[in-house]
Design an enzyme around this catalytic site. Sequence first.
Site, mmCIF file in Angstrom:
data_model
loop_
_atom_site.group_PDB
_atom_site.id
_atom_site.type_symbol
_atom_site.label_atom_id
_atom_site.label_comp_id
_atom_site.label_asym_id
_atom_site.label_seq_id
_atom_site.Cartn_x
_atom_site.Cartn_y
_atom_site.Cartn_z
ATOM 1 N N ASP A 217 0.346 8.452 -10.710
ATOM 2 C CA ASP A 217 -1.044 8.856 -10.844
ATOM 3 C C ASP A 217 -1.834 8.648 -9.553
ATOM 4 O O ASP A 217 -1.678 7.633 -8.869
ATOM 5 C CB ASP A 217 -1.680 8.025 -11.975
ATOM 6 C CG ASP A 217 -3.153 8.313 -12.176
ATOM 7 O OD1 ASP A 217 -3.470 9.411 -12.647
ATOM 8 O OD2 ASP A 217 -3.980 7.434 -11.861
ATOM 9 N N GLU A 280 1.113 12.985 -8.638
ATOM 10 C CA GLU A 280 -0.142 13.684 -8.885
ATOM 11 C C GLU A 280 -0.973 13.590 -7.617
ATOM 12 O O GLU A 280 -1.469 12.526 -7.267
ATOM 13 C CB GLU A 280 -0.905 13.063 -10.048
ATOM 14 C CG GLU A 280 -2.169 13.844 -10.375
ATOM 15 C CD GLU A 280 -3.284 13.020 -10.990
ATOM 16 O OE1 GLU A 280 -4.074 13.566 -11.771
ATOM 17 O OE2 GLU A 280 -3.382 11.816 -10.674
#
Length: 562
Positions: A217, A280
């Site tokens: 993330d 990401e």
Amino acid sequence: MSLYLAAAQDQTSESSSDQLIDFSLYQIYPRSFKDSDGDGIGDLKGIISKLDHLVDINVDAFWLSPMYPSPMVDFGYDIQNFTDVDPTYGTMQDFENLLEAAHNRSLKVFLDLVPNHSSDKHEWFEKSLQNIEPYNNYYVWHKGRVLENGTVVAPNNWVSVFGGPAWTWREERQAYYLHQFTKEQPDFNYNNKNLVREMKNIIRFWLRKGVDGFRVDAVPYLCEDTRFLDEPLTGNTDNPDNYGYTKKIYTMDQPKTYEIVLGWRQVMEEFKQPIFMMMEAYTNVSCTMKYYEYGANYPFNFGFITDLQNNSAAVDFKNMVDSWMSNMPADSISNWVAGNHDKPRLATRFGPKRARAVTLMTLLLPGVSVTYNGEEIGMEDTWLSWEETIDPSGCNAGKDGYETASRDPERTPFQWDDSTSAGFSTNPKTWLPVNDNYKTVNLAAEKKDSKSYYNFYKKVSLLKKSYNFKRTNLVTKLLNENVFAFARESKSIGYYVVINFGDKDEIVDLSVFDNISHQPLLYYDTGAVLPSSMNVTDITKIHVPAEGFVVYVDEKTKPTLQ
């Protein structure tokens, strides 16, 4: 370390490799997938009960949004303990059962790794707040700037992603701490060797449990320029609390970030089986592609989300595909992301017709297709009132701005059937409201409709799994201003996808593809599964319906269609 060779050549994006890796990845947002205990919140046992659905739609792997213990300020992305399961979702035994059940179905399981920050309730932060070694420098602390009048202010003009200053003062420490997201999510300090080691041990913990990899993330935010200089202004807004106020030259894409990522890959190589790492990274092309070089299997390709809109032309879709393939390093895996828990749903962004065309592309372009749960049945965003809004991004935007900022609309419960709460829960009150359209848009109903989004998705995803399909090269063509086409070809077989982005029917010539024969089979037409005995009589006059598409299979040897 990459597994997919797809070096694009000239403007047709042709790849000469036969080593394509094509697999389907599915994102599960645990809070909204399936509730097993009637509390209105999804959980791990609920996921286990629905794993056969993933098999049914030909999924190869899935990743779980965070299921770790959390105060849920950012619904799991504010983590209190990186090596446990939040009681809301179940127990560690439940997770181990999920892992076993998935592997028994030949499904790979990836976890969401959130390395940029923790919750402010994490033991490390509480000890860092008290200046207790070795935790005192696990986070980014700064004494602040002293003005001429003696007032202490934030170190610089850095802005949080969710709006407002990226610095919060704590009396206990007599210092500011950095948080690029909510103030309850303090940023880690990757200049601290102990913290770097801790994160590597977290990775080892889950790999020993048997997970197959990680979706990482918010990677671009991992490291900051330690000079703590003001960032230059964009000139787009005069509001210093608006995230767009500054150019992120000191708070994103720092060189050290890539060194940290490479260190994680080295940890993964301690384990003998292949471990996937997906990044990401909403950033520019050059910064995105560098993740391939530093150990990621791939950074997510958000082109369908960031570069294209419901009014984009055929050439825009071709350019997006060609750009990714031409910029991607040789011997790398491509991937195509149509939606996720942070962006409006695919069917909402593009409309129901174009959504199918985008799904077709994500499934049949080379590499990894990424599907957000619910998009295989064409789920749409759920409108929520200000009073129903709970996402911090929406709440921080205020009543006048929450509708464009909130991520709640794309996170509402999965619509399984037309029973209470769309079959997601026995509880009529769920953590977010179920979309009002669940009586007609649900999996059970769509299974009965041959023209449904579900049956379309299943048919195309089955084609993706074909052995012959995986060993093909990509060629892209712009047939006219409204029609984009691409082929997956080999010496023995060809797959031809033709998409009309215009509002009128088109007649196009497929003979521009050098390897196509004169009698391919029509595999799929917009909105309906057609018989495979339907041959084309003239490839120079192919009919493509308005805002529709056709898929042809041209087998030059013995047919192997499913």
